[in-house]
Enzyme design. Structure first.
Site, PDB file in Angstrom:
ATOM      1  N   ASP A   1     129.168  96.493  50.947  1.00  0.00           N
ATOM      2  CA  ASP A   1     128.969  95.055  50.763  1.00  0.00           C
ATOM      3  C   ASP A   1     128.107  94.544  51.907  1.00  0.00           C
TER       4      ASP A   1
ATOM      5  N   TYR B   1     119.077  78.943  49.624  1.00  0.00           N
ATOM      6  CA  TYR B   1     118.631  80.288  49.234  1.00  0.00           C
ATOM      7  C   TYR B   1     117.309  80.625  49.913  1.00  0.00           C
TER       8      TYR B   1
ATOM      9  N   LYS C   1     116.254  83.401  52.683  1.00  0.00           N
ATOM     10  CA  LYS C   1     115.205  84.400  52.399  1.00  0.00           C
ATOM     11  C   LYS C   1     114.091  84.329  53.449  1.00  0.00           C
TER      12      LYS C   1
ATOM     13  N   ALA D   1     121.310  90.332  46.966  1.00  0.00           N
ATOM     14  CA  ALA D   1     121.302  88.966  47.511  1.00  0.00           C
ATOM     15  C   ALA D   1     122.204  88.088  46.653  1.00  0.00           C
TER      16      ALA D   1
ATOM     17  N   GLU E   1     110.100  81.356  46.193  1.00  0.00           N
ATOM     18  CA  GLU E   1     110.869  80.189  46.636  1.00  0.00           C
ATOM     19  C   GLU E   1     110.570  79.837  48.093  1.00  0.00           C
TER      20      GLU E   1
ATOM     21  N   ARG F   1     118.001  89.883  32.541  1.00  0.00           N
ATOM     22  CA  ARG F   1     118.145  88.764  33.461  1.00  0.00           C
ATOM     23  C   ARG F   1     119.569  88.205  33.380  1.00  0.00           C
TER      24      ARG F   1
ATOM     25  N   LEU G   1     117.327  94.862  47.604  1.00  0.00           N
ATOM     26  CA  LEU G   1     117.272  93.853  46.544  1.00  0.00           C
ATOM     27  C   LEU G   1     118.534  92.988  46.476  1.00  0.00           C
TER      28      LEU G   1
ATOM     29  N   THR H   1     122.957  97.027  40.732  1.00  0.00           N
ATOM     30  CA  THR H   1     123.590  96.522  39.503  1.00  0.00           C
ATOM     31  C   THR H   1     122.885  95.279  38.952  1.00  0.00           C
ATOM     32  N   GLY H   2     121.913  94.739  39.686  1.00  0.00           N
ATOM     33  CA  GLY H   2     121.202  93.534  39.234  1.00  0.00           C
ATOM     34  C   GLY H   2     120.024  93.880  38.333  1.00  0.00           C
TER      35      GLY H   2
ATOM     36  N   THR I   1     110.378  86.166  48.177  1.00  0.00           N
ATOM     37  CA  THR I   1     110.351  85.357  46.956  1.00  0.00           C
ATOM     38  C   THR I   1     109.365  84.189  47.027  1.00  0.00           C
TER      39      THR I   1
HETATM   40  P1  NAP Z   1     120.311  89.750  40.571  1.00  0.00           P
HETATM   41  O1  NAP Z   1     120.176  90.217  39.152  1.00  0.00           O
HETATM   42  O2  NAP Z   1     121.043  88.482  40.835  1.00  0.00           O
HETATM   43  O3  NAP Z   1     120.986  90.935  41.409  1.00  0.00           O
HETATM   44  C1  NAP Z   1     121.491  90.717  42.682  1.00  0.00           C
HETATM   45  C2  NAP Z   1     122.156  91.993  43.163  1.00  0.00           C
HETATM   46  O4  NAP Z   1     122.704  91.766  44.479  1.00  0.00           O
HETATM   47  C3  NAP Z   1     123.329  92.464  42.287  1.00  0.00           C
HETATM   48  O5  NAP Z   1     123.309  93.865  42.208  1.00  0.00           O
HETATM   49  C4  NAP Z   1     124.536  91.998  43.086  1.00  0.00           C
HETATM   50  O6  NAP Z   1     125.700  92.763  42.858  1.00  0.00           O
HETATM   51  C5  NAP Z   1     124.037  92.267  44.501  1.00  0.00           C
HETATM   52  N1  NAP Z   1     124.828  91.574  45.509  1.00  0.00           N
HETATM   53  C6  NAP Z   1     125.105  90.248  45.599  1.00  0.00           C
HETATM   54  N2  NAP Z   1     125.890  90.003  46.657  1.00  0.00           N
HETATM   55  C7  NAP Z   1     126.118  91.208  47.268  1.00  0.00           C
HETATM   56  C8  NAP Z   1     126.854  91.611  48.403  1.00  0.00           C
HETATM   57  N3  NAP Z   1     127.541  90.733  49.140  1.00  0.00           N
HETATM   58  N4  NAP Z   1     126.866  92.920  48.739  1.00  0.00           N
HETATM   59  C9  NAP Z   1     126.199  93.829  47.984  1.00  0.00           C
HETATM   60  N5  NAP Z   1     125.491  93.503  46.882  1.00  0.00           N
HETATM   61  C10 NAP Z   1     125.455  92.206  46.528  1.00  0.00           C
HETATM   62  O7  NAP Z   1     118.866  89.587  41.240  1.00  0.00           O
HETATM   63  P2  NAP Z   1     117.443  90.143  40.748  1.00  0.00           P
HETATM   64  O8  NAP Z   1     116.835  89.133  39.835  1.00  0.00           O
HETATM   65  O9  NAP Z   1     117.574  91.544  40.351  1.00  0.00           O
HETATM   66  O10 NAP Z   1     116.607  90.024  42.107  1.00  0.00           O
HETATM   67  C11 NAP Z   1     116.584  91.096  43.041  1.00  0.00           C
HETATM   68  C12 NAP Z   1     116.198  90.540  44.407  1.00  0.00           C
HETATM   69  O11 NAP Z   1     114.904  89.938  44.335  1.00  0.00           O
HETATM   70  C13 NAP Z   1     117.100  89.468  44.961  1.00  0.00           C
HETATM   71  O12 NAP Z   1     117.132  89.617  46.359  1.00  0.00           O
HETATM   72  C14 NAP Z   1     116.408  88.163  44.602  1.00  0.00           C
HETATM   73  O13 NAP Z   1     116.778  87.155  45.510  1.00  0.00           O
HETATM   74  C15 NAP Z   1     114.964  88.579  44.755  1.00  0.00           C
HETATM   75  N6  NAP Z   1     113.984  87.912  43.909  1.00  0.00           N
HETATM   76  C16 NAP Z   1     114.178  87.799  42.570  1.00  0.00           C
HETATM   77  C17 NAP Z   1     113.203  87.217  41.787  1.00  0.00           C
HETATM   78  C18 NAP Z   1     113.362  87.111  40.288  1.00  0.00           C
HETATM   79  O14 NAP Z   1     112.640  86.318  39.679  1.00  0.00           O
HETATM   80  N7  NAP Z   1     114.225  87.903  39.678  1.00  0.00           N
HETATM   81  C19 NAP Z   1     112.008  86.759  42.372  1.00  0.00           C
HETATM   82  C20 NAP Z   1     111.846  86.925  43.749  1.00  0.00           C
HETATM   83  C21 NAP Z   1     112.828  87.509  44.502  1.00  0.00           C
HETATM   84  P3  NAP Z   1     126.807  92.354  41.734  1.00  0.00           P
HETATM   85  O15 NAP Z   1     126.321  93.001  40.471  1.00  0.00           O
HETATM   86  O16 NAP Z   1     128.032  92.942  42.283  1.00  0.00           O
HETATM   87  O17 NAP Z   1     126.820  90.872  41.644  1.00  0.00           O
HETATM   88  O1  F7E Z   2     115.344  78.097  37.569  1.00  0.00           O
HETATM   89  C1  F7E Z   2     115.052  74.724  36.159  1.00  0.00           C
HETATM   90  C2  F7E Z   2     115.454  74.878  37.603  1.00  0.00           C
HETATM   91  O2  F7E Z   2     117.427  79.363  38.052  1.00  0.00           O
HETATM   92  C3  F7E Z   2     114.006  77.918  37.205  1.00  0.00           C
HETATM   93  C4  F7E Z   2     115.630  83.460  41.143  1.00  0.00           C
HETATM   94  O3  F7E Z   2     115.427  84.755  40.622  1.00  0.00           O
HETATM   95  O4  F7E Z   2     113.325  82.906  40.850  1.00  0.00           O
HETATM   96  C5  F7E Z   2     114.635  82.500  40.512  1.00  0.00           C
HETATM   97  O5  F7E Z   2     114.901  81.199  41.001  1.00  0.00           O
HETATM   98  C6  F7E Z   2     113.727  76.431  37.013  1.00  0.00           C
HETATM   99  C7  F7E Z   2     114.197  75.541  38.165  1.00  0.00           C
HETATM  100  O6  F7E Z   2     115.172  80.307  38.713  1.00  0.00           O
HETATM  101  C8  F7E Z   2     118.086  74.645  34.188  1.00  0.00           C
HETATM  102  O7  F7E Z   2     115.762  73.598  38.178  1.00  0.00           O
HETATM  103  C9  F7E Z   2     116.265  73.482  34.355  1.00  0.00           C
HETATM  104  O8  F7E Z   2     113.221  74.571  38.397  1.00  0.00           O
HETATM  105  O9  F7E Z   2     115.787  80.278  36.365  1.00  0.00           O
HETATM  106  P1  F7E Z   2     116.026  79.554  37.623  1.00  0.00           P
HETATM  107  P2  F7E Z   2     114.626  79.882  40.153  1.00  0.00           P
HETATM  108  O10 F7E Z   2     115.408  78.787  40.746  1.00  0.00           O
HETATM  109  O11 F7E Z   2     113.161  79.673  40.003  1.00  0.00           O
HETATM  110  C10 F7E Z   2     113.034  82.924  42.255  1.00  0.00           C
HETATM  111  C11 F7E Z   2     111.621  83.415  42.426  1.00  0.00           C
HETATM  112  C12 F7E Z   2     114.034  83.677  43.041  1.00  0.00           C
HETATM  113  O12 F7E Z   2     113.726  84.224  44.095  1.00  0.00           O
HETATM  114  C13 F7E Z   2     115.463  83.499  42.664  1.00  0.00           C
HETATM  115  O13 F7E Z   2     116.244  84.595  43.164  1.00  0.00           O
HETATM  116  O14 F7E Z   2     114.432  75.983  35.866  1.00  0.00           O
HETATM  117  N1  F7E Z   2     116.176  74.501  35.241  1.00  0.00           N
HETATM  118  N2  F7E Z   2     117.427  73.542  33.701  1.00  0.00           N
HETATM  119  C14 F7E Z   2     117.279  75.237  35.165  1.00  0.00           C
HETATM  120  N3  F7E Z   2     117.643  76.352  35.824  1.00  0.00           N
HETATM  121  C15 F7E Z   2     118.848  76.897  35.505  1.00  0.00           C
HETATM  122  N4  F7E Z   2     119.215  78.042  36.135  1.00  0.00           N
HETATM  123  N5  F7E Z   2     119.682  76.339  34.571  1.00  0.00           N
HETATM  124  C16 F7E Z   2     119.341  75.211  33.879  1.00  0.00           C
HETATM  125  O15 F7E Z   2     120.087  74.724  33.047  1.00  0.00           O
END
Ligand code: NAP
Ligand code: F7E
Length: 348
Positions: free
Chosen positions: A58, A149, A153, A82, A127, A184, A80, A10-11, A125
């Site tokens: 879950d 986080y 990870k 988290a 991160e 997003r 995926l 669903t993400g 990630t």
């Molecule tokens: P997202 O949009 O936040 O989606 C997270 C998914 O995890 C949602 O489907 C959510 O379900 C599900 N989830 C959360 N808690 C759960 C639980 N307790 N049991 C089962 N499902 C659960 O994240 P995304 O951006 O698609 O990212 C996908 C993965 O890649 C994540 O693991 C994230 O940490 C990692 N990642 C993301 C990025 C990025 O930039 N997007 C970069 C590197 C790594 P609900 O819809 O019910 O909330």
């Molecule tokens: O923040 C700054 C914040 O929350 C990016 C996740 O998908 O990517 C994501 O994590 C930057 C940070 O993403 C606001 O402090 C400033 O420096 O969009 P973000 P993230 O923390 O980089 C990594 C790769 C993952 O793995 C994670 O799952 O933006 N920032 N002002 C802000 N961020 C947010 N959210 N909101 C603000 O108002």
């Protein structure tokens, strides 16, 4: 016909990956958790909701993960799901550890007990690298997690390697740098900005409050990134790969470009608000994807300017349609504008 199980379907990434695998003729299964309000808008937006099989489960509940693996009997598992929001991990460190860290152990154990031949993708990630770097990061760069986080990870990353080496799993870590899209979540900074720009340009909001605008991120386009997950599981040997664009930009640059797309000057609308600052922020992330290019033949096509344009134009178009009374699956009308969100940063 191959079958795949996606946790987190669903993400953002789950929806794009489901779409990608359906196009490759996979039988797609996904787990979804019980929420008070269903969250299928992304799957509906991509018109894949009716083409997938959904299993209630879950990550907190190991027995439900075992059931999901037994019901789907997949060839490939894309893990995926988290608690993926870094900011929330400071507020809910224990829940993040349970879901993002131990959740990975639960699914790996389910596979080990049911069928260790299933291929496994772990959503690792950028991160993981944390702070202390000033050049492009590769698979060999050291990790220094800077949030609950990323600590959770890191556990998932190592467990994936341990199951690969200890139990001969075909298990891969995709070390993905930030990737964004119109799907997003609204709490992440890019979509928060694109949505606010659209609302401001229609006179529905007056300002945008942000935290640290100096941080740099390597932002790519999510639909391109999910392809790399599949490619990793099609190789002869399991391995770990960085997926990135090898470019980084500050949050301020993203803001400037986003307001520019709507013909506005960001300085008239953006304010810094300490509620959105984190106890530690990662200041610089840029990824070197040369190994992925060489071994997977993967390369990003959509870079920074185009990405910002796609996101802002889509949010402008959605708010326009919504004002014209059109009904379609999306998230923004039900999202708080964050004005009433209190965080402990306010007490600091
Ligand atoms: P997202 O949009 O936040 O989606 C997270 C998914 O995890 C949602 O489907 C959510 O379900 C599900 N989830 C959360 N808690 C759960 C639980 N307790 N049991 C089962 N499902 C659960 O994240 P995304 O951006 O698609 O990212 C996908 C993965 O890649 C994540 O693991 C994230 O940490 C990692 N990642 C993301 C990025 C990025 O930039 N997007 C970069 C590197 C790594 P609900 O819809 O019910 O909330
Ligand atoms: O923040 C700054 C914040 O929350 C990016 C996740 O998908 O990517 C994501 O994590 C930057 C940070 O993403 C606001 O402090 C400033 O420096 O969009 P973000 P993230 O923390 O980089 C990594 C790769 C993952 O793995 C994670 O799952 O933006 N920032 N002002 C802000 N961020 C947010 N959210 N909101 C603000 O108002």
């Amino acid at each position: 016909m191959k079958s795949a199980l996606i946790t987190g379907i669903t993400g953002q990434d789950g929806a794009y990956l489901a779409n990608f695998l359906l196009e490759k003729d996979y039988n797609v299964y996904g787990i979804y958790r019980r929420l008070s309000t269903p969250n299928f808008w992304r799957l509906q937006n991509l018109e894949v909701f009716d083409k997938i099989n959904l299993i209630p489960a879950d990550l907190i509940d190991g027995s439900s993960m075992v059931e999901a693996v037994k019901i789907s009997e997949p060839d490939e598992i894309y893990h995926l799901a988290a608690q993926s929001f870094v900011g929330a991990s400071f507020e809910q460190p224990i829940g993040t550890g349970e879901i993002t860290g131990l959740g990975t152990a639960r699914i790996l154990e389910a596979i080990r007990q049911i069928d260790p031949e299933m291929k496994f993708y772990q959503a690792s990630t950028s991160e993981l690298y944390g702070n202390g770097h000033s050049s492009s990061l590769s698979e060999n760069s050291p990790f220094q997690p800077s949030s609950p986080y990323s600590a959770a990870k890191l556990y998932g990353y190592w467990l994936t390697k341990i199951y690969r080496e200890g139990y001969n799993f075909f298990a891969c870590n995709g070390i993905l740098f930030n990737h964004e899209s119109p799907l997003r979540g609204l709490e992440f900074v890019t979509r928060k900005i694109s949505n606010a720009v659209a609302k401001i340009s229609f006179g529905m909001e007056k300002e945008l409050n942000l935290g640290n605008m100096d941080a740099k991120r390597d932002w790519g386009y999510a639909p391109e990134y999910v392809k790399s997950m599949w490619l990793m599981l099609q190789q002869k040997e399991p391995d770990d790969y960085v997926i990135a664009t090898n470019e980084s930009h500050t949050i301020r640059e993203f803001v400037e470009k986003a307001f520019d797309v709507a013909g506005l000057d960001w300085q008239d609308y953006v304010k810094v608000d300490r509620r959105f600052k984190r106890p530690i922020d990662v200041n610089y992330l840029q990824g070197d994807y040369s190994k992925s290019k060489q071994k997977l033949g993967w390369e990003p096509k959509i870079k920074f300017n185009k990405l910002v344009e796609i996101m802002v134009k889509e949010d402008l178009s959605r708010w326009e349609k919504w004002q014209n009374g059109q009904i379609f699956p999306w998230d923004a009308p039900n999202y708080s504008n964050e004005a009433n969100i209190l965080t402990r940063a306010l007490k600091a």
